[in-house]
Design a protein around this motif. Structure first.
Motif, short mmCIF file in Angstrom:
data_model
loop_
_atom_site.label_atom_id
_atom_site.label_comp_id
_atom_site.label_asym_id
_atom_site.label_seq_id
_atom_site.Cartn_x
_atom_site.Cartn_y
_atom_site.Cartn_z
N UNK A 102 -2.78 0.15 11.17
CA UNK A 102 -2.97 1.01 12.34
C UNK A 102 -2.81 0.28 13.67
N UNK A 103 -3.05 -1.00 13.67
CA UNK A 103 -2.88 -1.78 14.90
C UNK A 103 -1.52 -2.47 14.93
N UNK A 104 -1.17 -3.11 13.84
CA UNK A 104 0.09 -3.86 13.80
C UNK A 104 1.30 -3.02 13.44
N UNK A 105 1.08 -1.87 12.80
CA UNK A 105 2.17 -0.98 12.43
C UNK A 105 3.09 -1.57 11.38
N UNK A 106 4.28 -1.01 11.30
CA UNK A 106 5.23 -1.43 10.27
C UNK A 106 5.62 -2.89 10.42
N UNK A 107 5.61 -3.41 11.66
CA UNK A 107 5.96 -4.83 11.87
C UNK A 107 4.97 -5.74 11.17
N UNK A 108 3.68 -5.46 11.33
CA UNK A 108 2.65 -6.29 10.70
C UNK A 108 2.69 -6.15 9.18
#
Length: 451
Positions: free
Chosen positions: A190-196
């Motif tokens: 939820x914070x980092x999104x798909x990148x994380x």
């Protein structure tokens, strides 16, 4: 959410309940690999194959997974962009470790090395979710650690741990160490999104297990996005999941809910239908009692002790004859006696379950040419056996569900003439509220009246 245009999604489903969250997708009830190979001929396609491996021992289950996958991999077109899902019961029952490993072994035999196993057991519509790496099931309106529920006491696939990394170590007998399992947490998603998420998954090599937390579809959609990016780079994942994660992997959104108007019942069929109940979980028994309380169905009981001794043939013949006669005038429910016969030996428990399942199938075989208006099968294993052996369905299509993500309506695409056109309802044993089974029957009865 972007799904790779070249992805072909092969879902090896350990019972028929895995397609509850999708619609418009073919289901191979017959285990001939040619069926999914043909269904996956086009990029962006998906196909379920009903393996029913929860009713098999581990050796037979892994052999079946490998045989079907080998047949699909033999097709050059179906092989390109293939993502294999080992669809699992969302309460953690089944051959959780062995089946994904068998899939990875078969892929390796075709020069495809698996980087990671994604473990995503959530089934959100049924109140199954993962948070803090702990899997929960909503029971009686309250979330409970799944290891503290009746599901964990399964005679064949019981377990102690709800924390999924510890669960994987427990079920693998220590072959998978909890400390080695990666985790995609809700904060990552939820914070980092798909990148994380992509960053975490990129670090998974050599068949690393990865626990995926999810309490909402948006969580799984972000994970599916990251998986797609890495697949585009040539990485390979095998997924072990409950029904919900299949939806974003297939690029679908929302639910297709059926009603009496959208359910088609051919004129040549009877005006009355059949409910077949094999599941013994507590919720199924409660739902069966609700149907009985409404008093709208003729009740026919298959006595389990009689099915396990020399009275079996006579007992089956009597129940089948009564069902054929009753269907001319009333809807019927055939159910196995509710006192569960079990032993402490998992293999013996499976043998008993198979004997009872065989009996249910034989009754359906004997009465299918009466052309009931519809059939509802209650229980995962029961649903598979009734479809495949009782009704002779080879390939079906998921038309939608009675509630968002729960209780699928199938239509036969390849089946005997007396079965074609008949609505077939796959109703898991541990899904729905107290009145759910009775409500499905009411919807089908209304569909008959509306034709």
């Amino acid at each position: 959410m972007t799904v790779p245009a070249t992805r072909r999604l092969l879902v090896l489903d350990d019972d028929p309940t895995g397609s509850q969250c999708v619609a418009g997708i073919d289901v191979a009830v017959d285990q001939d690999p040619a069926i999914p190979a043909a269904a996956l001929a086009e990029p962006g396609s998906a196909c379920f194959v009903l393996t029913n491996t929860r009713a098999l021992d581990e050796a037979k289950a892994t052999q079946l997974n490998r045989r079907i996958l080998a047949g699909v991999l033999a097709s050059e077109t179906a092989r390109e962009g293939l993502h294999v899902v080992s669809r699992s019961d969302s309460t953690l029952r089944g051959h959780v470790i062995a089946e994904p490993m068998a899939i990875a072994d078969e892929l390796a035999a075709h020069d495809v090395e698996v980087d990671a196993f994604l473990f995503v057991p959530a089934m959100l519509e049924a109140g199954r979710f993962t948070e803090g790496d702990v899997h929960f099931a909503v029971v009686g309106g309250e979330p409970r650690r799944v290891g503290d529920t009746d599901f964990a006491a399964d005679a064949t696939f019981g377990y102690r741990h709800s924390e999924l990394r510890e669960f994987l170590e427990e079920r693998s007998g220590g072959a998978v160490r909890a400390a080695d399992v990666l985790s995609v947490g809700l904060e990552d998603i939820r914070t980092g999104g798909a990148d994380r998420v992509q960053e975490i998954l990129a670090g998974a090599r050599d068949r690393r297990w990865v626990v995926v937390n999810a309490t909402e579809y948006s969580d799984m959609e972000i994970v599916a996005e990251a998986v797609g990016r890495l697949e585009a780079e040539g990485r390979t994942f095998v997924t072990r999941c409950g029904p919900s994660f299949v939806r974003p992997l297939a690029g679908q959104h929302g639910a297709e809910v059926v009603d009496p108007v959208s359910i088609t019942i051919p004129d040549q069929r009877l005006d009355h239908g059949l409910v077949v109940v094999g599941s013994h979980v507590g919720l199924t028994t409660t739902q069966l009692r609700a149907v009985q309380d409404r008093g709208t169905l003729v009740e026919l009981e298959l006595d389990v002790p009689s099915l396990l001794d020399d009275r079996s043939a006579q007992h089956l013949a009597e129940v089948a004859e009564r069902a054929r006669d009753s269907l001319q005038f009333e809807d019927c429910v055939i159910f196995t006696s509710r006192d569960l016969v079990r032993t402490e030996d998992p293999a013996e428990s499976l043998d008993i379950a198979r004997s009872v399942s065989d009996a249910v199938v034989e009754v359906v075989q004997r009465i299918r040419d009466a052309k009931p208006a519809w059939v509802v099968a209650k229980g995962g294993i029961t649903s598979h056996e009734v479809a495949a052996s009782g009704l002779g369905i080879r390939r079906a299509r998921v038309e939608g569900q009675f509630w968002p993500g729960q209780v699928s309506l199938f239509s036969a695409q390849e089946a005997p003439a007396e079965v074609m056109g008949m609505p077939y309802v796959v109703f898991p044993g541990n899904v729905g509220g107290e009145q759910a089974l009775a409500d499905v029957v009411d919807t089908l009865t209304a569909a008959v009246a509306a034709r």
